[in-house]
Design a protein around this motif. Structure first.
Motif, short mmCIF file in Angstrom:
data_model
loop_
_atom_site.label_atom_id
_atom_site.label_comp_id
_atom_site.label_asym_id
_atom_site.label_seq_id
_atom_site.Cartn_x
_atom_site.Cartn_y
_atom_site.Cartn_z
N ARG A 1 0.84 -1.21 0.00
CA ARG A 1 0.00 0.00 0.00
C ARG A 1 0.87 1.25 0.00
O ARG A 1 0.53 2.27 -0.61
CB ARG A 1 -0.94 0.00 1.21
CG ARG A 1 -1.87 1.19 1.16
CD ARG A 1 -3.11 1.05 2.00
NE ARG A 1 -3.90 2.25 1.81
CZ ARG A 1 -4.02 3.22 2.72
NH1 ARG A 1 -3.43 3.11 3.88
NH2 ARG A 1 -4.72 4.30 2.46
N THR B 1 -7.78 1.55 -2.12
CA THR B 1 -7.01 0.47 -1.48
C THR B 1 -6.99 0.55 0.03
O THR B 1 -6.48 -0.35 0.69
CB THR B 1 -5.55 0.47 -1.98
OG1 THR B 1 -4.90 1.69 -1.56
CG2 THR B 1 -5.49 0.39 -3.49
N GLY B 2 -7.51 1.64 0.61
CA GLY B 2 -7.40 1.82 2.05
C GLY B 2 -8.71 2.15 2.72
O GLY B 2 -9.80 2.00 2.14
N TRP C 1 -3.19 4.38 -5.11
CA TRP C 1 -3.72 4.15 -3.77
C TRP C 1 -5.23 4.26 -3.66
O TRP C 1 -5.82 3.76 -2.71
CB TRP C 1 -3.10 5.16 -2.80
CG TRP C 1 -3.30 6.60 -3.21
CD1 TRP C 1 -2.51 7.33 -4.03
CD2 TRP C 1 -4.37 7.45 -2.81
NE1 TRP C 1 -3.02 8.61 -4.18
CE2 TRP C 1 -4.16 8.71 -3.44
CE3 TRP C 1 -5.48 7.29 -1.99
CZ2 TRP C 1 -5.02 9.79 -3.26
CZ3 TRP C 1 -6.35 8.37 -1.82
CH2 TRP C 1 -6.11 9.60 -2.44
#
Length: 598
Positions: free
Chosen positions: A97, A109-110, A106
């Motif tokens: 990440r 992805t979080g 990114w």
């Protein structure tokens, strides 16, 4: 070292660590498989020995001890290997990440922080604080709910100047500590739900339902006596004592059962109790020098009590609750009082440590928030920490860009709002960068006032309450038009100017839902009322009539614009803000470029 070289160095560091962890993971996976086969072989050998011991005198039943001891030892070792595999997987995800952020992959992805989004907040939706591709997703590496809550709270409201400075010093101390961030990222499971943390605090701080002493001692004695009576029964054949003690224990069990159930509800938080001691222990071990980090450590170690050791003890008690589901414990629990004794022990812990529990969670959350911002700063070495002063109302930036855009592709601009110039009216054609520029100002103001570095070469600002009208949505179900939704937001901004902290207002396409005359009159009256209350800000517009506002406000307001140009039949933008009123419009050209017949 220039920013490009620094960025390449960070990519190389992450890549090397990622490759190392992948090699370790492969080695541990091979060991995991090998141990599985060895355990299977020993289990088969144990069965063979057992059969031989039953059918002949070739083998003794005591021979079973050897493979059983070996199997137990292998099981323990195998468990450690499994833990190592999980640790490697978490570290691989951590660096993957990190590389995704560095390479602008990114988004999505979080942690999006979508549950923190309040449509009524003065700027959260307008500045993309939460959601996919948001500032929160870029920043957040926190693993506990308190960490995510605190980071979100920092983004949603400015901190006092002294607190900002303390956070800056703490973050600067944490920036080079990549190993510390790595270790904070590896152990236990994430606490993802906000409601779980609130429920955990409610459980810890709930009124006492049991008095462990002397009832805890009585429970232990009764259980020991009943077990001893079984031995008496086995030796002498006298079962009356077992029956009598069983009756007494059953009454004791029934008396405390309902209250004990409220305590053993802590079993639902077993993941939290597994993660928190690891993070707390790492916080206790680290050596810090900045005032804020030292204060966090001192809060943890008040009265000489180690929170990590305390919660680890609670974790062991809670994990022991799982054993009550076995058939043996289920049948014997009313007599050996196993779950009741655990409930007394957990309640004794709760009464002793619950007053400090909320403070421990807050310390973990604040450390994670600081660590998340430090990771952001580490990955963006070209960003600078702003200077925040406590007097006047001003925002002065050089080389400012949007923090969610790749640094290599960002076009930087300067902004100077203060005593003389308090209003920038920004005109320009579609897609020229007006909205992005306004959001860049707002997001950097948010970052600055939460203690983070900003995407600029230099930034000085006073404490400011950011307020925006950029992403205004209508509501079919609520019967609200876009224009009504916008003026409702403008009312909120006007109310904020009555507070002590000056407002930095960001207004994109102000009053775009009405005719040009009403728009100019309404916009001019509104921005004048804001400036009269010590506010400052930016207004964008396609309607060149609004640019006349600057003519009536002397030096307090000025016109700026973005430009486009036609090259080889294609529109080109330089995304640079310059003085003056826009002289071009590209709406018709854009419509024709996609095939509309105009």
């Amino acid at each position: 070292m220039n920013s490009a070289a620094a960025g390449n160095k960070i990519v190389a560091e992450y890549s090397d660590r990622l490759a190392s962890q992948r090699l370790k993971e492969s080695a541990f996976e091979r060991r995991h498989q090998q141990l599985g086969f060895i355990k299977l072989a020993i289990a088969v050998l144990t069965f063979i020995v057992f059969v031989l011991a039953l059918k002949s005198r070739v083998a003794s039943i005591f021979w079973l001890l050897v493979p059983m001891i070996a199997l137990a030892a292998l099981e323990k070792f195998h468990g450690r290997v499994v833990v190592s595999v999980r640790k490697c997987k978490r570290l691989i995800a951590f660096y993957e990440r990190g590389l995704a952020r560095l390479e602008n992959r990114w988004m999505g992805t979080g942690e999006t922080g979508a549950d923190f989004l309040d449509p009524a907040h003065p700027y959260a939706r307008d500045l993309d604080l939460f959601g996919k591709g948001s500032l929160f997703e870029l920043l957040c590496t926190a693993r506990t709910s308190p960490g995510k809550n605190i980071l979100a709270r920092w983004l949603l409201g400015p901190a006092p100047v002294e607190e900002i400075q303390d956070r800056q010093r703490a973050i600067q101390e944490l920036i080079p500590r990549l190993n510390f961030r790595e270790e904070m990222a590896v152990s236990g499971e994430d606490i993802r739900s906000r409601t779980r943390t609130e429920a955990l605090i409610n459980w810890a701080e709930a009124p006492s339902v049991l008095k462990p002493k002397p009832a805890q001692v009585v429970a232990f004695v009764l259980a020991a006596l009943w077990l001893s009576s079984l031995l008496v029964w086995a030796i002498s054949g006298f079962w009356g004592l077992t029956l009598a003690l069983g009756f007494v224990n059953r009454i004791f069990y029934a008396r405390f059962k309902a209250r004990a159930q409220k305590i053993v509800a802590a079993e639902a938080f077993v993941r939290e109790f597994a993660l928190l001691p690891v993070i707390l222990a790492r916080m206790e071990q680290e050596k810090f020098s900045s005032r804020k980090l030292v204060a966090l450590q001192s809060h943890l170690l008040q009265q000489g009590i180690s929170p990590a050791a305390s919660i680890a003890k609670l974790r062991r008690l809670v994990e022991s609750l799982e054993s009550r589901r076995s058939l043996l414990i289920t049948v014997s629990d009313p007599f050996i009082l196993w779950s009741t004794q655990l409930a007394f022990a957990i309640e004794a812990w709760r009464q002793k440590f619950a007053p400090a529990f909320r403070q421990w969670l807050a310390a973990v959350g604040e450390m994670e928030a600081l660590n998340a911002v430090a990771g952001f700063a580490y990955e963006h070495p070209e960003d600078v920490f702003p200077q925040v002063a406590g007097e006047g109302a001003f925002f002065e930036a050089k080389g400012l860009a949007h923090p969610l855009l790749p640094r290599a592709q960002s076009i930087r601009n300067s902004v100077s709002l203060g005593c003389d110039l308090r209003l920038m009216i920004i005109s320009g054609p579609n897609m020229s960068g007006k909205s992005t520029f306004v959001r860049a100002v707002g997001l950097n103001a948010v970052l600055a006032q939460c203690g983070a570095p900003v995407c600029a070469h230099q930034l000085c600002l006073s404490p400011l309450q950011v307020a925006a009208s950029i992403c205004v949505l209508d509501s079919l179900q609520g019967g609200v038009s876009r224009f009504y939704a916008e003026i409702t937001r403008l009312k909120l901004i006007a109310q904020l100017t009555k507070q002590p902290v000056p407002v930095l207002f960001l207004l994109d396409e102000l009053l775009g839902g009405t005719n040009s005359d009403d728009r100019r009159i309404g916009a001019e009256a509104f921005v004048k009322s804001l400036l009269a209350r010590d506010a400052l800000g930016l207004v964008t517009t396609h309607d060149l009539a609004l640019t006349q506002i600057a003519n009536d406000m002397n030096s307090q307001a000025a016109n700026f614009h973005f430009e486009d140009r036609l090259e080889n039949g294609e529109l080109r933008f330089d995304y640079r803000v310059v003085s003056g009123v826009a002289q071009s419009s590209n709406a018709l050209r854009l419509m024709r470029s996609i095939g509309l017949d105009v």
